[in-house]
Motif scaffolding. Structure first.
Motif, mmCIF file in Angstrom:
data_model
loop_
_atom_site.group_PDB
_atom_site.id
_atom_site.type_symbol
_atom_site.label_atom_id
_atom_site.label_comp_id
_atom_site.label_asym_id
_atom_site.label_seq_id
_atom_site.Cartn_x
_atom_site.Cartn_y
_atom_site.Cartn_z
ATOM 1 N N ALA A 1 -9.072 8.127 -11.509
ATOM 2 C CA ALA A 1 -7.934 8.877 -10.982
ATOM 3 C C ALA A 1 -7.261 9.695 -12.083
ATOM 4 C CB ALA A 1 -6.928 7.924 -10.335
ATOM 5 N N SER A 2 -7.162 9.106 -13.282
ATOM 6 C CA SER A 2 -6.547 9.805 -14.414
ATOM 7 C C SER A 2 -7.387 11.012 -14.826
ATOM 8 C CB SER A 2 -6.391 8.851 -15.593
ATOM 9 O OG SER A 2 -5.854 9.513 -16.717
ATOM 10 N N ALA A 3 -8.704 10.834 -14.880
ATOM 11 C CA ALA A 3 -9.588 11.943 -15.252
ATOM 12 C C ALA A 3 -9.533 13.051 -14.213
ATOM 13 C CB ALA A 3 -11.017 11.426 -15.409
ATOM 14 N N THR B 1 -14.368 -2.226 8.042
ATOM 15 C CA THR B 1 -13.412 -2.583 9.088
ATOM 16 C C THR B 1 -12.015 -2.754 8.513
ATOM 17 O OG1 THR B 1 -15.156 -3.707 10.336
ATOM 18 C CG2 THR B 1 -12.888 -4.270 10.897
ATOM 19 N N VAL B 2 -11.931 -3.395 7.343
ATOM 20 C CA VAL B 2 -10.632 -3.571 6.680
ATOM 21 C C VAL B 2 -10.063 -2.222 6.262
ATOM 22 C CG1 VAL B 2 -9.462 -4.571 4.678
ATOM 23 C CG2 VAL B 2 -11.225 -5.891 5.881
ATOM 24 N N ARG B 3 -10.913 -1.368 5.714
ATOM 25 C CA ARG B 3 -10.468 -0.032 5.292
ATOM 26 C C ARG B 3 -9.863 0.743 6.470
ATOM 27 N NH1 ARG B 3 -11.613 3.032 1.079
ATOM 28 N NH2 ARG B 3 -13.314 1.664 0.407
ATOM 29 N N GLU B 4 -10.552 0.678 7.600
ATOM 30 C CA GLU B 4 -10.076 1.393 8.786
ATOM 31 C C GLU B 4 -8.764 0.799 9.294
ATOM 32 O OE1 GLU B 4 -11.660 2.619 13.278
ATOM 33 O OE2 GLU B 4 -12.989 1.598 11.856
ATOM 34 N N ALA B 5 -8.668 -0.537 9.299
ATOM 35 C CA ALA B 5 -7.461 -1.196 9.800
ATOM 36 C C ALA B 5 -6.248 -0.868 8.933
ATOM 37 C CB ALA B 5 -7.677 -2.702 9.850
ATOM 38 N N LEU B 6 -6.468 -0.694 7.637
ATOM 39 C CA LEU B 6 -5.372 -0.389 6.718
ATOM 40 C C LEU B 6 -5.167 1.111 6.523
ATOM 41 C CD1 LEU B 6 -5.976 -3.110 3.965
ATOM 42 C CD2 LEU B 6 -4.230 -3.112 5.748
ATOM 43 N N ASP B 7 -6.019 1.926 7.162
ATOM 44 C CA ASP B 7 -5.905 3.376 7.091
ATOM 45 C C ASP B 7 -5.902 3.859 5.641
ATOM 46 O OD1 ASP B 7 -5.706 5.960 8.087
ATOM 47 O OD2 ASP B 7 -3.514 5.929 8.133
ATOM 48 N N LEU B 8 -6.909 3.413 4.879
ATOM 49 C CA LEU B 8 -6.977 3.721 3.455
ATOM 50 C C LEU B 8 -7.746 5.002 3.188
ATOM 51 C CD1 LEU B 8 -7.842 0.173 2.081
ATOM 52 C CD2 LEU B 8 -5.622 1.328 1.930
ATOM 53 N N ASP B 9 -7.374 5.681 2.113
ATOM 54 C CA ASP B 9 -8.148 6.805 1.603
ATOM 55 C C ASP B 9 -9.547 6.329 1.243
ATOM 56 O OD1 ASP B 9 -7.010 9.194 1.651
ATOM 57 O OD2 ASP B 9 -6.259 9.214 -0.397
ATOM 58 N N GLY B 10 -10.525 7.210 1.374
ATOM 59 C CA GLY B 10 -11.898 6.824 1.065
ATOM 60 C C GLY B 10 -12.110 6.447 -0.384
ATOM 61 N N GLU B 11 -11.233 6.925 -1.291
ATOM 62 C CA GLU B 11 -11.394 6.640 -2.717
ATOM 63 C C GLU B 11 -10.836 5.280 -3.121
ATOM 64 O OE1 GLU B 11 -9.672 9.821 -4.885
ATOM 65 O OE2 GLU B 11 -11.190 11.290 -4.279
ATOM 66 N N VAL C 1 -9.244 -1.117 -13.095
ATOM 67 C CA VAL C 1 -9.318 -0.314 -14.320
ATOM 68 C C VAL C 1 -10.210 0.906 -14.108
ATOM 69 C CG1 VAL C 1 -10.078 -0.299 -16.728
ATOM 70 C CG2 VAL C 1 -8.852 -2.280 -15.823
ATOM 71 N N GLU C 2 -11.373 0.707 -13.517
ATOM 72 C CA GLU C 2 -12.302 1.823 -13.305
ATOM 73 C C GLU C 2 -11.703 2.861 -12.363
ATOM 74 O OE1 GLU C 2 -15.817 -0.145 -11.950
ATOM 75 O OE2 GLU C 2 -16.587 -0.477 -13.989
ATOM 76 N N HIS C 3 -11.049 2.389 -11.296
ATOM 77 C CA HIS C 3 -10.438 3.314 -10.338
ATOM 78 C C HIS C 3 -9.305 4.096 -10.994
ATOM 79 C CE1 HIS C 3 -8.992 5.056 -6.701
ATOM 80 N NE2 HIS C 3 -7.921 4.284 -6.612
ATOM 81 N N ILE D 1 0.837 -1.199 0.000
ATOM 82 C CA ILE D 1 0.000 0.000 0.000
ATOM 83 C C ILE D 1 0.875 1.254 0.000
ATOM 84 C CG2 ILE D 1 -1.605 1.358 1.413
ATOM 85 C CD1 ILE D 1 -2.865 -1.340 2.248
ATOM 86 N N ASP D 2 1.888 1.259 0.853
ATOM 87 C CA ASP D 2 2.796 2.404 0.928
ATOM 88 C C ASP D 2 3.530 2.610 -0.388
ATOM 89 O OD1 ASP D 2 4.220 4.459 2.581
ATOM 90 O OD2 ASP D 2 5.949 3.217 2.072
ATOM 91 N N TYR D 3 3.947 1.516 -1.028
ATOM 92 C CA TYR D 3 4.674 1.602 -2.293
ATOM 93 C C TYR D 3 3.833 2.300 -3.359
ATOM 94 C CZ TYR D 3 7.303 0.145 -6.416
ATOM 95 O OH TYR D 3 8.026 0.148 -7.583
ATOM 96 N N PHE D 4 2.586 1.883 -3.512
ATOM 97 C CA PHE D 4 1.745 2.448 -4.569
ATOM 98 C C PHE D 4 1.273 3.859 -4.231
ATOM 99 C CE2 PHE D 4 0.952 -2.221 -5.254
ATOM 100 C CZ PHE D 4 1.782 -2.298 -6.365
ATOM 101 N N GLU D 5 1.049 4.131 -2.948
ATOM 102 C CA GLU D 5 0.666 5.493 -2.559
ATOM 103 C C GLU D 5 1.789 6.479 -2.867
ATOM 104 O OE1 GLU D 5 -2.546 4.890 1.080
ATOM 105 O OE2 GLU D 5 -0.426 5.186 1.554
ATOM 106 N N ARG D 6 3.023 6.103 -2.544
ATOM 107 C CA ARG D 6 4.158 6.999 -2.772
ATOM 108 C C ARG D 6 4.366 7.277 -4.256
ATOM 109 N NH1 ARG D 6 7.806 7.847 1.411
ATOM 110 N NH2 ARG D 6 7.352 6.717 3.345
ATOM 111 N N ARG D 7 4.066 6.321 -5.105
ATOM 112 C CA ARG D 7 4.293 6.469 -6.545
ATOM 113 C C ARG D 7 3.021 6.876 -7.288
ATOM 114 N NH1 ARG D 7 7.550 3.471 -4.038
ATOM 115 N NH2 ARG D 7 9.742 3.235 -4.649
ATOM 116 N N ARG D 8 1.962 7.141 -6.546
ATOM 117 C CA ARG D 8 0.692 7.581 -7.124
ATOM 118 C C ARG D 8 0.172 6.606 -8.176
ATOM 119 N NH1 ARG D 8 -0.527 12.684 -5.515
ATOM 120 N NH2 ARG D 8 1.154 13.940 -4.614
ATOM 121 N N ILE D 9 0.323 5.325 -7.904
ATOM 122 C CA ILE D 9 -0.230 4.278 -8.776
ATOM 123 C C ILE D 9 -1.570 3.846 -8.184
ATOM 124 C CG2 ILE D 9 0.082 1.950 -9.692
ATOM 125 C CD1 ILE D 9 3.098 2.386 -9.532
ATOM 126 N N PRO D 10 -2.683 4.019 -8.908
ATOM 127 C CA PRO D 10 -3.993 3.639 -8.367
ATOM 128 C C PRO D 10 -4.034 2.138 -8.051
ATOM 129 C CG PRO D 10 -4.233 4.948 -10.380
ATOM 130 C CD PRO D 10 -2.783 4.570 -10.277
#
Length: 209
Positions: free
Chosen positions: A192-194, A154-164, A186-188, A127-136
């Motif tokens: 993100a690109s748009a 619950t999983v989202r909260e445990a992983l401290d993920l962005d809402g998107e 693909v949709e995400h 998660i940290d790797y892709f967040e730092r490189r802005r890879i969706p």
């Protein structure tokens, strides 16, 4: 020039768009299984047997039955529809093989971070790797037999993920389940690109002010 039906039928079919998607996650989370379940070609695998020497650095708690490990990558392909083909690159899970990630990530549209609720902490590095490189990326919780099930929130909260960031429950052994995960990626990524394109003029104006 306007083509009639017969002329249109003679036109060569357009080449499908090909996109690269990474499949990442911790050791033993099911990356090789996921690629194999959905690939329409025989997957290319670079697995080696686990050894006693590797036992000193590979944490097999929770995956004691695992006897092999990916040391370079898994490769597969899936046609989403006639105009879209995904190439899948499964990354190695152990820390000592992470030097391969940068090369595999070049040109990637997005990624799947496969998670196991029994070893959720193993997801943080990907998660940290892709967040730092802005890879969706999409987080896909692999629902192992016998593992406790948790709600997506619950999983989202445990992983401290962005809402998107999409979070899905999946079974890495089932083609249809994996296909849903890849469509989410693909949709995400397209969203993100748009969004980035829409914000670009504002960022440029701020930089020039």
């Amino acid at each position: 020039m306007v083509f009639g039906r017969s002329e249109r039928a003679k036109q060569p079919a357009a080449e499908p768009v090909t996109l690269k998607v990474l499949v990442a996650g911790g050791f033993g989370v099911g990356k090789t299984t996921l690629v194999g379940a959905v690939s329409e070609i025989r997957p290319l695998r670079t697995e080696e047997a686990l050894t006693e020497a590797g036992g000193a650095v590979d944490d097999t708690a929770g995956v004691e039955a695992k006897s092999t490990t990916t040391v370079a990558m898994d490769f597969g392909r899936i046609t989403i529809h006639d105009e879209l083909v995904l190439y899948l690159f499964g990354t190695p899970g152990q820390d000592r093989f992470w030097f391969l990630w940068d090369e595999l990530a070049q040109g990637a549209l997005g990624a799947v971070v496969l998670a196991d609720t029994r070893r959720l902490r193993d997801s943080f590095a990907a998660i940290d790797y892709f967040e730092r490189r802005r890879i969706p990326f999409t987080v896909a919780v692999n629902c192992f037999d016998g593992a406790e099930r948790y709600a997506v929130g619950t999983v989202r909260e445990a992983l401290d993920l962005d809402g998107e960031v999409p979070v899905l429950l999946c079974d890495a052994r089932v083609r249809e389940s994996v296909r849903d995960v890849l469509i989410s990626v693909v949709e995400h990524a397209m969203h993100a690109s748009a969004q980035a394109a829409a914000e670009a003029p504002d960022r440029e104006a701020a930089a020039n002010s």
